[in-house]
Design a protein around this motif. Structure first.
Motif, PDB file in Angstrom:
ATOM      1  N   GLU A 194      -2.077  11.217   8.562  1.00 54.84           N
ATOM      2  CA  GLU A 194      -1.625  11.265   7.171  1.00 54.84           C
ATOM      3  C   GLU A 194      -0.333  10.483   6.983  1.00 54.84           C
ATOM      4  N   ASP A 195       0.579  10.545   7.950  1.00 57.19           N
ATOM      5  CA  ASP A 195       1.835   9.802   7.859  1.00 57.19           C
ATOM      6  C   ASP A 195       1.581   8.306   7.877  1.00 57.19           C
ATOM      7  N   ASP A 196       0.634   7.834   8.721  1.00 53.19           N
ATOM      8  CA  ASP A 196       0.313   6.409   8.780  1.00 53.19           C
ATOM      9  C   ASP A 196      -0.270   5.942   7.457  1.00 53.19           C
ATOM     10  N   ARG A 197      -1.182   6.725   6.886  1.00 53.07           N
ATOM     11  CA  ARG A 197      -1.784   6.343   5.610  1.00 53.07           C
ATOM     12  C   ARG A 197      -0.735   6.291   4.518  1.00 53.07           C
ATOM     13  N   ALA A 198       0.180   7.229   4.492  1.00 52.71           N
ATOM     14  CA  ALA A 198       1.198   7.283   3.447  1.00 52.71           C
ATOM     15  C   ALA A 198       2.102   6.060   3.507  1.00 52.71           C
ATOM     16  N   SER A 199       2.358   5.549   4.703  1.00 57.76           N
ATOM     17  CA  SER A 199       3.249   4.407   4.820  1.00 57.76           C
ATOM     18  C   SER A 199       2.533   3.093   4.556  1.00 57.76           C
ATOM     19  N   ASN A 200       1.198   3.080   4.596  1.00 57.61           N
ATOM     20  CA  ASN A 200       0.440   1.850   4.413  1.00 57.61           C
ATOM     21  C   ASN A 200      -0.166   1.701   3.027  1.00 57.61           C
ATOM     22  N   PHE A 201      -0.100   2.737   2.206  1.00 53.20           N
ATOM     23  CA  PHE A 201      -0.684   2.716   0.883  1.00 53.20           C
ATOM     24  C   PHE A 201       0.306   3.280  -0.126  1.00 53.20           C
ATOM     25  N   ALA A 202       0.295   2.751  -1.321  1.00 47.63           N
ATOM     26  CA  ALA A 202       1.106   3.316  -2.394  1.00 47.63           C
ATOM     27  C   ALA A 202       0.398   4.561  -2.927  1.00 47.63           C
ATOM     28  N   GLN A 203       1.166   5.452  -3.523  1.00 48.30           N
ATOM     29  CA  GLN A 203       0.560   6.619  -4.164  1.00 48.30           C
ATOM     30  C   GLN A 203      -0.349   6.154  -5.295  1.00 48.30           C
ATOM     31  N   ILE A 204      -1.463   6.821  -5.433  1.00 49.46           N
ATOM     32  CA  ILE A 204      -2.376   6.560  -6.542  1.00 49.46           C
ATOM     33  C   ILE A 204      -1.911   7.411  -7.711  1.00 49.46           C
ATOM     34  N   PRO A 205      -1.900   6.862  -8.937  1.00 45.31           N
ATOM     35  CA  PRO A 205      -1.462   7.687 -10.082  1.00 45.31           C
ATOM     36  C   PRO A 205      -2.249   8.985 -10.162  1.00 45.31           C
ATOM     37  N   THR A 206      -1.540  10.064 -10.424  1.00 45.52           N
ATOM     38  CA  THR A 206      -2.177  11.376 -10.530  1.00 45.52           C
ATOM     39  C   THR A 206      -2.733  11.624 -11.918  1.00 45.52           C
ATOM     40  N   SER A 207      -2.401  10.749 -12.839  1.00 45.62           N
ATOM     41  CA  SER A 207      -2.864  10.869 -14.216  1.00 45.62           C
ATOM     42  C   SER A 207      -2.972   9.462 -14.802  1.00 45.62           C
ATOM     43  N   PRO A 225      -1.486  -1.794  -0.438  1.00 43.45           N
ATOM     44  CA  PRO A 225      -2.602  -1.365  -1.285  1.00 43.45           C
ATOM     45  C   PRO A 225      -2.158  -0.309  -2.291  1.00 43.45           C
ATOM     46  N   GLY A 226      -2.711  -0.389  -3.489  1.00 37.70           N
ATOM     47  CA  GLY A 226      -2.387   0.568  -4.543  1.00 37.70           C
ATOM     48  C   GLY A 226      -2.918   0.100  -5.878  1.00 37.70           C
ATOM     49  N   CYS A 227      -2.440   0.717  -6.955  1.00 39.85           N
ATOM     50  CA  CYS A 227      -2.821   0.358  -8.322  1.00 39.85           C
ATOM     51  C   CYS A 227      -1.707  -0.493  -8.935  1.00 39.85           C
ATOM     52  N   TYR A 228      -2.087  -1.609  -9.509  1.00 35.64           N
ATOM     53  CA  TYR A 228      -1.129  -2.550 -10.090  1.00 35.64           C
ATOM     54  C   TYR A 228      -1.551  -2.905 -11.501  1.00 35.64           C
ATOM     55  N   THR A 229      -0.578  -3.294 -12.304  1.00 34.26           N
ATOM     56  CA  THR A 229      -0.884  -3.777 -13.640  1.00 34.26           C
ATOM     57  C   THR A 229      -1.180  -5.273 -13.573  1.00 34.26           C
ATOM     58  N   LEU A 230      -1.940  -5.749 -14.513  1.00 38.34           N
ATOM     59  CA  LEU A 230      -2.224  -7.182 -14.576  1.00 38.34           C
ATOM     60  C   LEU A 230      -1.021  -7.948 -15.093  1.00 38.34           C
ATOM     61  N   ALA A 231      -0.266  -7.341 -16.016  1.00 38.50           N
ATOM     62  CA  ALA A 231       0.892  -8.034 -16.583  1.00 38.50           C
ATOM     63  C   ALA A 231       1.880  -7.053 -17.202  1.00 38.50           C
ATOM     64  N   VAL A 232       3.153  -7.391 -17.075  1.00 37.06           N
ATOM     65  CA  VAL A 232       4.224  -6.709 -17.806  1.00 37.06           C
ATOM     66  C   VAL A 232       4.883  -7.755 -18.686  1.00 37.06           C
ATOM     67  N   SER A 233       5.469  -7.321 -19.791  1.00 42.82           N
ATOM     68  CA  SER A 233       6.097  -8.285 -20.704  1.00 42.82           C
ATOM     69  C   SER A 233       7.621  -8.239 -20.637  1.00 42.82           C
ATOM     70  N   GLU A 234       8.163  -7.204 -19.999  1.00 42.07           N
ATOM     71  CA  GLU A 234       9.614  -7.062 -19.915  1.00 42.07           C
ATOM     72  C   GLU A 234      10.136  -7.632 -18.604  1.00 42.07           C
ATOM     73  N   GLU A 235      11.390  -8.082 -18.616  1.00 41.64           N
ATOM     74  CA  GLU A 235      12.033  -8.551 -17.403  1.00 41.64           C
ATOM     75  C   GLU A 235      12.827  -7.432 -16.755  1.00 41.64           C
TER      76      GLU A 235
END
Length: 131
Positions: A13-26, A99-109
């Protein structure tokens, strides 16, 4: 899996946590995207564990940084399992992130003080394209 090979494929579980980002819970209105790497998580997840790609932003230690370094205004979400092999991840310039969930684009800097923090840590920041 025969012959005990299962343990080779089962990371702790520790290895997985360090290799993957948290998945959104909502997937409601509480989602936010990191302005540097575009990782998507809930506000509470950023507050509790920060951004896995941008630990130098200290979102888990300085809760104001969550508001300053993330945005609720973004377009689309993509889940990336293997960023180094994904053509979509390379096209979106997230191929070097975990690895994780990412947005396609943000508009703010990212605010200038945090852009300077990126430079101080030798981390590239690419501002969003203006359309």
């Amino acid at each position: 899996m025969a012959g005990g090979k299962r343990s080779e494929y089962m990371a702790s579980e520790d290895d997985r946590a360090s290799n993957f980002a948290q998945i959104p819970t909502s997937f409601g209105h509480e989602l936010r995207a990191c302005l540097r790497c575009r990782l998507v998580k809930t506000y509470d997840q950023f507050r509790e564990s920060g951004c896995e790609n941008c630990p130098f932003l200290d979102m888990d230690k300085e809760h104001d940084n969550v508001v300053n370094c993330t945005t609720p205004n973004f377009t689309g979400i993509i889940s990336v399992m293997d960023p180094t092999r994904s053509w979509a991840a390379r096209w979106l310039r997230i191929g070097r992130f975990i690895p994780g969930c990412y947005t396609l684009a943000v508009s703010e800097e990212l605010p200038e003080e945090y852009q300077a923090l990126c430079a101080d840590n030798n981390v590239q920041y690419v501002a969003p394209k203006r359309t």
